[in-house]
Write an enzyme that holds these catalytic residues in place. Structure first.
Site, PDB file in Angstrom:
ATOM      1  N   HIS A 369       2.907  -0.085 -12.830  1.00 37.95           N
ATOM      2  CA  HIS A 369       3.174   0.855 -13.924  1.00 37.95           C
ATOM      3  C   HIS A 369       2.468   0.450 -15.192  1.00 37.95           C
ATOM      4  O   HIS A 369       1.853   1.249 -15.877  1.00 37.95           O
ATOM      5  CB  HIS A 369       4.672   0.886 -14.241  1.00 37.95           C
ATOM      6  CG  HIS A 369       5.482   1.467 -13.150  1.00 37.95           C
ATOM      7  ND1 HIS A 369       6.841   1.473 -13.153  1.00 37.95           N
ATOM      8  CD2 HIS A 369       5.102   2.070 -12.011  1.00 37.95           C
ATOM      9  CE1 HIS A 369       7.277   2.049 -12.065  1.00 37.95           C
ATOM     10  NE2 HIS A 369       6.240   2.413 -11.347  1.00 37.95           N
ATOM     11  N   ARG A 476      -5.259  13.249 -10.147  1.00 35.58           N
ATOM     12  CA  ARG A 476      -4.639  12.424  -9.091  1.00 35.58           C
ATOM     13  C   ARG A 476      -3.122  12.612  -9.159  1.00 35.58           C
ATOM     14  O   ARG A 476      -2.428  11.898  -9.872  1.00 35.58           O
ATOM     15  CB  ARG A 476      -4.988  10.958  -9.293  1.00 35.58           C
ATOM     16  CG  ARG A 476      -6.458  10.598  -9.076  1.00 35.58           C
ATOM     17  CD  ARG A 476      -6.673   9.105  -9.277  1.00 35.58           C
ATOM     18  NE  ARG A 476      -7.933   8.624  -8.732  1.00 35.58           N
ATOM     19  CZ  ARG A 476      -8.992   8.296  -9.467  1.00 35.58           C
ATOM     20  NH1 ARG A 476      -8.954   8.391 -10.788  1.00 35.58           N
ATOM     21  NH2 ARG A 476     -10.094   7.843  -8.891  1.00 35.58           N
ATOM     22  N   ARG A 512      -5.695  17.309  -6.843  1.00 30.74           N
ATOM     23  CA  ARG A 512      -5.800  16.716  -5.513  1.00 30.74           C
ATOM     24  C   ARG A 512      -4.383  16.489  -5.014  1.00 30.74           C
ATOM     25  O   ARG A 512      -3.547  15.966  -5.746  1.00 30.74           O
ATOM     26  CB  ARG A 512      -6.534  15.379  -5.585  1.00 30.74           C
ATOM     27  CG  ARG A 512      -6.567  14.686  -4.240  1.00 30.74           C
ATOM     28  CD  ARG A 512      -7.364  13.414  -4.281  1.00 30.74           C
ATOM     29  NE  ARG A 512      -6.622  12.341  -4.925  1.00 30.74           N
ATOM     30  CZ  ARG A 512      -7.118  11.138  -5.142  1.00 30.74           C
ATOM     31  NH1 ARG A 512      -8.362  10.864  -4.810  1.00 30.74           N
ATOM     32  NH2 ARG A 512      -6.399  10.206  -5.705  1.00 30.74           N
ATOM     33  N   GLU A 611     -14.601  11.505   1.617  1.00 29.03           N
ATOM     34  CA  GLU A 611     -14.359  10.066   1.476  1.00 29.03           C
ATOM     35  C   GLU A 611     -14.522   9.327   2.795  1.00 29.03           C
ATOM     36  O   GLU A 611     -14.615   8.111   2.819  1.00 29.03           O
ATOM     37  CB  GLU A 611     -12.938   9.826   0.954  1.00 29.03           C
ATOM     38  CG  GLU A 611     -12.699  10.407  -0.420  1.00 29.03           C
ATOM     39  CD  GLU A 611     -11.237  10.391  -0.810  1.00 29.03           C
ATOM     40  OE1 GLU A 611     -10.887   9.615  -1.705  1.00 29.03           O
ATOM     41  OE2 GLU A 611     -10.443  11.150  -0.218  1.00 29.03           O
ATOM     42  N   ASN A 634     -15.488   5.976  -4.162  1.00 28.46           N
ATOM     43  CA  ASN A 634     -14.706   4.738  -4.112  1.00 28.46           C
ATOM     44  C   ASN A 634     -14.285   4.452  -2.680  1.00 28.46           C
ATOM     45  O   ASN A 634     -14.432   3.346  -2.176  1.00 28.46           O
ATOM     46  CB  ASN A 634     -13.459   4.833  -4.999  1.00 28.46           C
ATOM     47  CG  ASN A 634     -13.798   5.298  -6.400  1.00 28.46           C
ATOM     48  OD1 ASN A 634     -14.957   5.222  -6.795  1.00 28.46           O
ATOM     49  ND2 ASN A 634     -12.811   5.778  -7.128  1.00 28.46           N
ATOM     50  N   ASP A 635     -13.763   5.471  -2.033  1.00 28.13           N
ATOM     51  CA  ASP A 635     -13.388   5.288  -0.639  1.00 28.13           C
ATOM     52  C   ASP A 635     -14.596   5.381   0.284  1.00 28.13           C
ATOM     53  O   ASP A 635     -14.727   4.613   1.230  1.00 28.13           O
ATOM     54  CB  ASP A 635     -12.327   6.325  -0.235  1.00 28.13           C
ATOM     55  CG  ASP A 635     -10.934   5.861  -0.605  1.00 28.13           C
ATOM     56  OD1 ASP A 635     -10.600   4.709  -0.287  1.00 28.13           O
ATOM     57  OD2 ASP A 635     -10.193   6.631  -1.241  1.00 28.13           O
ATOM     58  N   ARG A 645     -12.264  -2.030  -0.891  1.00 28.64           N
ATOM     59  CA  ARG A 645     -12.536  -1.823  -2.306  1.00 28.64           C
ATOM     60  C   ARG A 645     -11.604  -2.624  -3.211  1.00 28.64           C
ATOM     61  O   ARG A 645     -11.867  -2.819  -4.383  1.00 28.64           O
ATOM     62  CB  ARG A 645     -12.447  -0.325  -2.659  1.00 28.64           C
ATOM     63  CG  ARG A 645     -11.056   0.242  -2.648  1.00 28.64           C
ATOM     64  CD  ARG A 645     -11.059   1.754  -2.735  1.00 28.64           C
ATOM     65  NE  ARG A 645     -10.601   2.243  -4.017  1.00 28.64           N
ATOM     66  CZ  ARG A 645     -10.269   3.506  -4.270  1.00 28.64           C
ATOM     67  NH1 ARG A 645     -10.403   4.424  -3.321  1.00 28.64           N
ATOM     68  NH2 ARG A 645      -9.857   3.869  -5.441  1.00 28.64           N
ATOM     69  N   CYS A 682     -16.594  12.662  -7.891  1.00 33.42           N
ATOM     70  CA  CYS A 682     -15.513  12.190  -8.756  1.00 33.42           C
ATOM     71  C   CYS A 682     -15.172  10.730  -8.520  1.00 33.42           C
ATOM     72  O   CYS A 682     -14.155  10.235  -8.991  1.00 33.42           O
ATOM     73  CB  CYS A 682     -14.278  13.066  -8.627  1.00 33.42           C
ATOM     74  SG  CYS A 682     -13.629  13.128  -6.952  1.00 33.42           S
TER      75      CYS A 682
HETATM   76  C1  PEP Z   1     -12.543   8.059  -4.456  1.00 37.06           C
HETATM   77  O1  PEP Z   1     -12.127   7.571  -3.399  1.00 37.06           O
HETATM   78  O2  PEP Z   1     -13.724   7.967  -4.844  1.00 37.06           O
HETATM   79  C2  PEP Z   1     -11.613   8.792  -5.324  1.00 37.06           C
HETATM   80  C3  PEP Z   1     -12.052   9.448  -6.377  1.00 37.06           C
HETATM   81  O3  PEP Z   1     -10.289   8.718  -5.016  1.00 37.06           O
HETATM   82  P1  PEP Z   1      -9.362   7.483  -5.400  1.00 37.06           P
HETATM   83  O4  PEP Z   1     -10.174   6.564  -6.266  1.00 37.06           O
HETATM   84  O5  PEP Z   1      -8.172   8.046  -6.082  1.00 37.06           O
HETATM   85  O6  PEP Z   1      -9.068   6.908  -4.062  1.00 37.06           O
HETATM   86 MG    MG Z   2     -10.187   8.055  -2.692  1.00 39.01          MG
END
Ligand code: PEP
Ligand code: MG
Length: 755
Positions: A369, A476, A512, A611, A634-635, A645, A682
């Site tokens: 948090h 998110r 999302r 992703e 990111n994923d 990650r 994103c």
């Molecule tokens: C991602 O995976 O790039 C993404 C934007 O989602 P999150 O970072 O919330 O997993």
């Molecule tokens: Mg993601």
């Protein structure tokens, strides 16, 4: 902790006698010797010994009844060595009827302990740190019960205060044998939030020294506790009413959750029990708090750890209310670096957040948090910095380098100057970005790029106006769940999404659906431990297995969007069938809204997050189904390179600016372009100006990123010639280098692209 009355009064008598001993004459060493004699007699043990932790993590026998006296100050055990060392290493009690058959037993001839068969030992703890070990031994094999372990733990608390008094060994030795004095120190942790800050250290609530451990009058102590609990609740209520100095939003949920803990009868009842056993209110709070910390350190469940952090935070508050030593915020320096072992969200808000330049934590996780709130407030945070609270003295200059997960304590003058200059330069840049926020993100050769915001909390929404973002490219939704204690009802969700829409005004918001699971654990969702949660039961997989939950979210989104454009995207989709099933649930909810006679959204656009690499080979089918596609690098990066990650050891192992990723992205641009499906990015890549430059060169025209990144990316776009950059990317993107980053940097430098 519901002892029989006989045990309670027995403990009380023992504690009184210990108190008289503590208050008696003589040196600390002599008092310790009297304590071990008394404990041995009261607990019907032939031996009672105290080992004290010395510099270099060595436990030294300081006093004993029953072992040979010549062993005192001679017998030394390393942490982990022998049963005493094991108790210190694990910070857990040990009770053994036959100690010598334990594999950890180590025989020290100078002690003469070979004749004692049973052993019960407990760690001497303070601030969750092991200061020593208290042990009793018996000649005949005997079983020690839980009540006896409890009593020994209570006695250990009294001894902890004696050690902490600094008369047995020096306070400096207690503080940290690895303490580095006044030399500069550089520590590495984990990045919770980027950014750079410098300032004097304020240590978060160095725990008050407990003057008195044993109660004179149990009833009076319970009354003191009652008053302190009431005062603490009032203070928290006030904080809730004032909104913690922030705008209305989900921080209220966090504080409400916190208030629930403060009202937790179980917690207060445990403290009352401890007072009934003969402790003062302060000592009782500490005892329960030490138990909590011990549990916290053992909990592997991140949700549980999180809750225990909140409880420990409350114990801190309660102790301050008991000691009447409430923190005077006005005594704080104008800007400071807050250094804490752990910090609850309410505590962060308490510290009039504007004055906190940076935050350093010993514990925590990026999804805690407090990290979520700090991110929304743009405070740089480095977490999991080992022993930082013991290495920093109040007032020391500290640099928090959130970008590189580093903390510098007492830096040299030239480093201070360099960092101060860097912060100033960042400030100027930020101011100039703010001035530029309404300048169009159009390249030198006339290509328009849409810059959108990644958000998740209501307080993030203010960034829309501050940055000039065109809308929210990724909302998110799971973040709002993570700062709550219970799963929100459809009405609560509707209300929340409605507020998001209100704050967005006419700008679009792409919601999302919940991406829970992985490290985002919720208590209200049954789950079993997973070896590999990032690739486990998460996101759309949960949504499809728990369709009622996903439908409720979709229902709330539809209800929040009458007459508006509703954008919904599904996370972690791996195959077309998953999208089809999710889409069907959305259609069911749209039909339901029509049946109920509700005003529908003006239009509904449905997309997916790209992703999971498997989707690439289903791209054409996907493009036939979706209204838009968002790449989440990111994923995607972690699955493409099989590289966790969240693992700091792998943080920079693979570079998205390398042939495989660029080729993949190029194919996505081509595939969606041919099908005329709108494409956006994103993931974090979009917010890094150099990487964004490459994305635009590859053909991306919509980028969604954290608020702080929008200004820098806008400046980059305005200095870029897209056609020239695209030609350069074509030329080098197939090279087999580990990373093409330095080539792109050189390109940007040579072509005056602002990165
Ligand atoms: C991602 O995976 O790039 C993404 C934007 O989602 P999150 O970072 O919330 O997993
Ligand atoms: Mg993601």
């Amino acid at each position: 902790m519901s002892e029989a009355p006989g045990v309670v009064s027995g403990t009380r008598r023992l504690l009184r006698r210990l108190r008289d001993t503590m208050a008696g004459s003589g040196t600390a060493q002599q008092r310790l010797e009297r304590i071990v004699r008394l404990v041995a007699a009261e607990m019907l043990a032939e031996v009672c010994s105290v080992y004290v932790m010395r510099a270099g993590e060595v436990l030294e026998l300081f006093a004993t009844e029953g072992l040979r006296l010549e062993a005192v100050h001679r017998t030394r055990l390393r942490v982990g060595e022998g049963l005493i060392g094991l108790i210190a290493a694990t910070a857990r009690p040990l009770a053994l009827a036959d100690a010598q058959s334990h594999p950890g037993f180590v025989y020290r001839p100078e002690t003469g302990e070979e004749i004692y068969h049973s052993l019960m030992g407990v760690p001497i703890l303070r601030s969750a740190r092991v200061l020593g070990v208290l042990a009793v031994q018996n000649r005949t094999p005997r079983h020690y019960d839980d009540d006896e372990v409890e009593i020994l733990q209570t006695i250990a608390m009294i001894i902890a205060e004696l050690i902490a008094g600094g008369d047995l060994i020096s306070p400096r030795e207690i503080a940290e044998s690895r303490m580095t004095g006044t030399l500069p120190v550089r520590l590495v942790g984990i990045r919770f939030n980027p950014g750079l800050a410098i300032g004097p250290a304020v240590l978060h609530m160095p725990r008050p020294r407990i003057e008195q451990v044993v109660a004179e009058d149990v009833t009076a102590e319970i009354e003191r506790l009652r008053r302190a609990v009431a005062a603490m609740r009032d203070a928290i209520d006030e904080l809730v009413a004032a909104g913690g100095g922030l705008g209305a939003g989900e921080h209220r949920d966090i504080l409400e959750a916190y208030r629930m803990f403060a009202a937790d009868r179980g917690w207060v009842a445990r403290i009352v029990d401890a007072i009934r056993s003969g402790l003062t209110a302060e000592a009782a709070v500490q005892k329960v708090r030490d138990e909590t910390s011990r549990r916290m350190m053992q909990a592997s469940d991140p949700y549980l750890r999180e809750r225990l952090v909140d409880l420990e935070d409350l114990a801190n508050r309660l102790q301050r209310h008991l000691s009447d030593r409430l923190l005077d915020k006005f005594e704080l320096p104008r800007e400071f670096i807050l250094v804490a072992r752990i910090l609850g969200p309410a505590e962060l808000m308490d510290f009039s957040h504007r004055r906190i330049a940076g935050l350093v934590l010993e514990e925590g996780s990026p999804t805690a948090h407090v990290a979520i709130i700090a991110r929304a407030l743009d405070i740089p945070v480095v977490g999991r910095v080992e022993n930082v609270t013991q290495r920093v003295e109040p007032g020391d200059t500290v640099i928090v380098d959130g970008d590189h997960a580093r903390v510098l304590i007492r830096p040299s003058e030239d480093i201070r100057q360099a960092v101060t200059a860097n912060i100033e330069a960042r400030g100027h840049r930020r101011a100039s970005f703010e001035r530029m926020r309404s300048a169009p993100a159009v390249s030198r050769d006339g290509i328009e790029v849409k810059l959108m915001l990644n958000a998740g909390l209501l307080m993030d929404m203010a960034q829309l106006a501050a940055t000039g973002a065109e809308g929210v490219g990724l909302f998110r939704t799971e973040l709002a769940l993570m700062v709550r204690e219970t799963f929100p009802s459809v009405d609560e969700q509707t209300d929340f999404y409605r507020r998001v829409f209100e704050q967005a005004g006419s700008r679009p918001v792409i919601f999302r659906t919940f991406d829970i699971g992985g490290d985002k654990v919720l208590p209200y969702l049954a789950r079993s431990a997973e070896d590999n949660p990032a690739m486990g039961w998460r996101a759309i997989r949960i949504g499809l297995d728990r369709p009622a939950m996903l439908r409720e979210q979709l229902r709330a989104l539809i209800r929040a969007a009458p007459g508006r454009q509703l954008y919904v995207k599904f996370p972690m989709v791996a195959e077309l069938a998953e999208f089809d099933r999710a889409r069907a649930l959305l259609d069911l909810e749209l039909a339901r809204a029509r049946q109920e006679g509700r005003q529908p959204p003006a239009s509904v656009k449905v997309g997916v997050m790209l992703e999971v690499p498997a989707l690439l080979w289903q791209l054409s089918g996907l493009c036939e189904r979706v209204d838009f596609l968002s790449v989440g690098t990111n994923d995607l990066l972690q699955f493409l390179f099989a590289c966790d990650r969240g693992n700091p050891r792998l943080a920079d192992r693979y570079d998205p600016l390398s042939a495989p990723m660029l080729r993949l992205l190029r194919e996505v641009v081509a595939g969606t372009g041919a099908a005329a499906v709108p494409l956006s990015m994103c993931g974090e890549m979009a917010g890094n100006p150099l990487e964004a430059m490459v994305l635009i060169a590859l053909g991306f025209r919509t980028l969604s990123m954290a608020g702080a990144a929008i200004g820098p990316v806008r400046a980059m776009v305005r200095s870029l010639d897209v056609a020239a950059a695209a030609a350069f990317v074509d030329e080098i993107s197939a090279r087999p280098d580990h990373s093409l980053k330095s080539r792109f940097e050189a390109y940007a430098r040579d072509h005056l692209v602002e990165i």
